[in-house]
Design an enzyme around this catalytic site. Structure first.
Site, mmCIF file in Angstrom:
data_model
loop_
_atom_site.group_PDB
_atom_site.id
_atom_site.type_symbol
_atom_site.label_atom_id
_atom_site.label_comp_id
_atom_site.label_asym_id
_atom_site.label_seq_id
_atom_site.Cartn_x
_atom_site.Cartn_y
_atom_site.Cartn_z
ATOM 1 N N SER A 67 47.042 43.079 33.251
ATOM 2 C CA SER A 67 45.521 43.135 33.754
ATOM 3 C C SER A 67 45.073 43.812 34.253
ATOM 4 O O SER A 67 45.658 44.675 34.895
ATOM 5 C CB SER A 67 45.815 42.037 34.157
ATOM 6 O OG SER A 67 44.210 41.199 34.318
ATOM 7 N N TYR B 296 48.415 35.081 40.920
ATOM 8 C CA TYR B 296 48.388 35.751 39.370
ATOM 9 C C TYR B 296 48.136 37.145 39.710
ATOM 10 O O TYR B 296 48.962 38.296 38.789
ATOM 11 C CB TYR B 296 46.496 34.886 38.559
ATOM 12 C CG TYR B 296 46.657 35.590 37.215
ATOM 13 C CD1 TYR B 296 47.404 35.291 36.172
ATOM 14 C CD2 TYR B 296 45.852 36.749 37.042
ATOM 15 C CE1 TYR B 296 46.816 35.972 34.428
ATOM 16 C CE2 TYR B 296 45.375 37.138 35.970
ATOM 17 C CZ TYR B 296 45.936 37.279 34.695
ATOM 18 O OH TYR B 296 46.149 37.268 33.701
#
Length: 704
Positions: free
Chosen positions: A581, A594
């Protein structure tokens, strides 16, 4: 004979369905063909051909003339449609006898079939066209039933055929399919008027009738009688293949052994091109490979040319104990590699001894069929369908050997005759006409979380480019839906499904075992499974933290660890892609768990790339951002958390993310799939340790 009288074949004729086609002989041909092809005891996939002759108007003269419709080259009668037929003027075909120059020149006749074409949209006529054209019957079936070939391949098959059918079935000795065989069939009929069919030595069966139904029933009756005769002989003998030599393993043990050894076999079989595997432990296979006669019969090879073309001159037999310890890979390879070297040497000698001045160059010298006594049969070929069909054909060959040995003694094709089929120039021309392999043909991919979103898009892209894929997901319903979609789009041989929780070690091992059992191993692994939790730091719990790190970081590590063990067994390198990501590089609010887990994934990828380079295993990263479509991550709390962090509503998120990119683009799952394909499609085979951002351009995420 009513449908209830058949024990060895299936009577499938439906009067109501056939009545709808009463005035359509070609429709009845297709109907009959599909019924015959639906019963694998009658013929194999792609094997045999069927025909009918009917009157039609010549478009040039308007005169009614006899046309023969026959299954075209390369088709399958079980799935035959009108578009798969060749249609020829039968009188023109028969008149080709006037210019036939003899056996040495029979191949040149195939091109002349084109001068007999009636329907300009015809499929290309097959080599068997004259075999049907020279016989006068309206409907003809040429099939390869195991029971009939067993008699045709028996040492005294001609005598058995005459006695069994009271001389109502003729006999033609082995002859390679072609124009000459067509003439010999006609001569057999002329010399034996009134016969109901002809047995082709070592090859198959011709049967016929004046109507589609008469031909269908005649075929069933002849095959039924052959099968009854063989089974009665088996009962009298009390055993087959000389009885049992070894005890096979129980089913679960067979599967475990097969999964362990398959990647090693696949690596060795892929020395010239990447192969896909298939495994079967069918009871018929086990009866053969566990028998006393295995070592005598297996090297003889098959008889029917349809079998031989798909299974090669003979199988390779593994001289391993069924319960051998297969965990020491180096020790295992030291035992198996000499067997492959000996096989390749045998095949090269076979080619050198039998080749003609104009023979095509030698092809892949690796075995197609590998037999592991006590465990099962492995087959390897260019794709899953071809590998599966090869296994099916060898199972048919086992049935033939079983029957021939029960009634007499099995005989195979002489080596030279087998070579003449395998390296037939017409077969070579057919191979040359086949489409070029796609860039991922022969590759096996496992994408975690592939039942939806990015994972499914990656799997679809890989399947479109020729790979087979192992679909998996934690959500069983979602996985079933994805499997149904792949079945519809790509067919049964394009994928396998397995439930997978990337936090469960047993699930991970099982997923890779299924990849080995279904396809032979693995080439591409994409760590895509994930979840997201967006909370301010004070709201994060231990449970949140552990879940993020277990799925994203530990899951990636455990999947990679298991993948490496398979890739090293194959010794052919491979690709590991990690879907990370932009959050691995960009700091943002409400994202401690995260974002830090994604950063760990990114650095773990670098560490793996550094360690696995000597194994030719490439590890690369794709960094997406804001891929909302079809994503479970964006359902519920995560989307709400991100919207809250940016002070917008959930509905405004897609536009928000697009506007903040340099390209002002919305990122779709297909964009990530294309990035993954860029890494594995062949152009970046010397690239590892890289990060490819697919985020529309987020300057803060630039890799510095």
């Amino acid at each position: 004979m009513s449908k209830t009288n058949y024990k060895h074949v299936s009577y499938l004729w439906d009067v109501a369905e056939a009545t709808k086609l009463a005035n359509d002989e070609v429709g009845l041909l297709i109907y009959r063909s599909n019924l015959l092809g639906a019963d694998l005891r009658l013929t194999n996939y792609g094997g045999g051909n069927t025909s009918c002759k009917a009157m039609a108007k010549d478009p040039l003269t308007g005169i009614e003339t006899e046309i023969m419709w026959i299954k075209g080259s390369g088709g399958d009668i079980g799935t035959l449609k009108r578009s798969g037929l060749a249609a020829l003027y039968n009188d023109r075909l028969i008149n080709l006898k006037n210019i036939y120059r003899g056996l040495e020149h029979e191949d040149e006749m195939v091109e002349l079939f084109n001068h007999c074409i009636y329907d300009l949209n015809s499929k290309a006529p097959s080599i068997d066209t004259p075999l049907h054209g020279f016989l006068p019957f309206k409907h003809i079936d040429h099939l390869h039933p195991d029971a009939a070939i067993a008699i045709a391949a028996a040492k005294d098959g001609k005598r058995i055929t005459a006695e069994l059918f009271d001389n109502t079935i003729g006999w033609v000795d082995w002859r390679k399919p072609g124009f000459e065989l067509g003439l010999e069939l006609k001569a057999c009929l002329d010399n034996n008027p009134g016969i109901r069919g002809i047995m082709l030595g070592s090859h198959g069966l011709f049967t016929w009738g004046d109507t589609a139904y008469e031909s269908y029933v005649n075929t069933l009756e002849v095959v039924e009688k052959c099968a009854e005769y063989i089974e009665e002989s088996v009962r009298k003998n009390g055993s087959v293949f000389g009885g049992k030599k070894i005890e096979g393993l129980e089913e679960q043990q067979r599967k475990e052994q097969a999964a362990k050894i398959a990647p090693v076999l696949r690596g060795l079989c892929s020395s010239e091109r990447s192969m896909i595997g298939h495994f079967t432990d069918d009871t018929r296979v086990l009866e053969f490979i566990n028998s006393n006669d295995l070592d005598r019969l297996a090297p003889m090879g098959t008889s029917c040319p349809d079998h031989f073309l798909r299974t090669k001159i003979s199988p390779l037999i593994l001289n391993l104990k069924p319960d051998a310890d297969l965990n020491n890979v180096e020790e295992l390879r030291s035992q198996i590699e000499p067997l492959f070297e000996a096989y390749r040497k045998m095949y090269a000698e076979y080619y050198t001894t039998c080749k003609h001045p104009n023979s095509p160059a030698i092809r892949d010298s690796n075995p197609v069929i590998i037999l592991y006594p006590g465990v099962g049969l492995f087959s390897f070929s260019k794709d899953k369908q071809t590998a599966r069909v090869a296994a099916e054909f060898y199972t048919n060959a086992i049935n033939v050997m079983r029957g021939a040995e029960a009634i007499s003694e099995y005989t195979s094709l002489p080596r030279q005759e087998a070579f003449n089929i395998e390296y037939w120039l017409l077969e070579e021309a057919k191979l040359q006409r086949m489409p070029k392999p796609k860039s991922l043909s022969g590759k096996i991919a496992l994408v975690t979380g592939s039942a939806g979103g990015i994972g499914k898009a990656i799997s679809r892209k890989f399947a479109e480019e020729g790979a087979v894929v192992v679909l998996n997901d934690l959500d069983q319903d979602r996985l079933a839906a994805a499997g149904a979609q792949f079945l519809k789009e790509f067919g049964r041989d394009s994928y396998a499904t397995v439930q997978l929780n990337v936090t469960e070690g047993a699930d991970i091992k099982n997923a890779f075992a299924q990849a080995a059992l279904n396809f032979g191993g693995i080439d591409i692994v994409v760590n895509c499974a994930g979840l997201s939790i967006s909370k301010p730091i004070e709201e994060h719990t231990d449970k949140d933290w552990d879940l993020l790190y277990d799925v994203l970081v530990k899951g990636q590590f455990k999947i990679t660890q298991e993948a490496v063990s398979i890739l090293r067994k194959q010794k052919r390198g491979g690709d590991i892609l990690n879907i990370v990501s932009k959050n691995a590089l960009v700091s943002g609010p409400n994202n401690a768990g995260y974002g830090s887990a994604k950063a760990a994934q990114l650095h773990l990828s670098r560490l793996n790339a550094a360690e696995l380079g000597p194994d030719k295993i490439r590890v690369n990263v794709v960094n997406p951002d804001a891929v909302i479509a079809d994503s479970k991550i964006w359902e519920g709390a995560w989307a709400e958390g991100r919207a809250k962090a940016y002070g917008i509503t959930v509905a405004e998120l897609p536009a928000f993310y697009a506007k903040r990119t340099l390209l002002n683009e919305t990122i779709l799952p297909e964009d990530i799939a294309n990035a993954c394909y860029a890494f594995v499609g062949g152009l970046l085979s010397k690239s590892t340790g890289n990060v490819l951002n697919v985020d529309g351009g987020v300057a803060m995420a630039f890799v510095r």
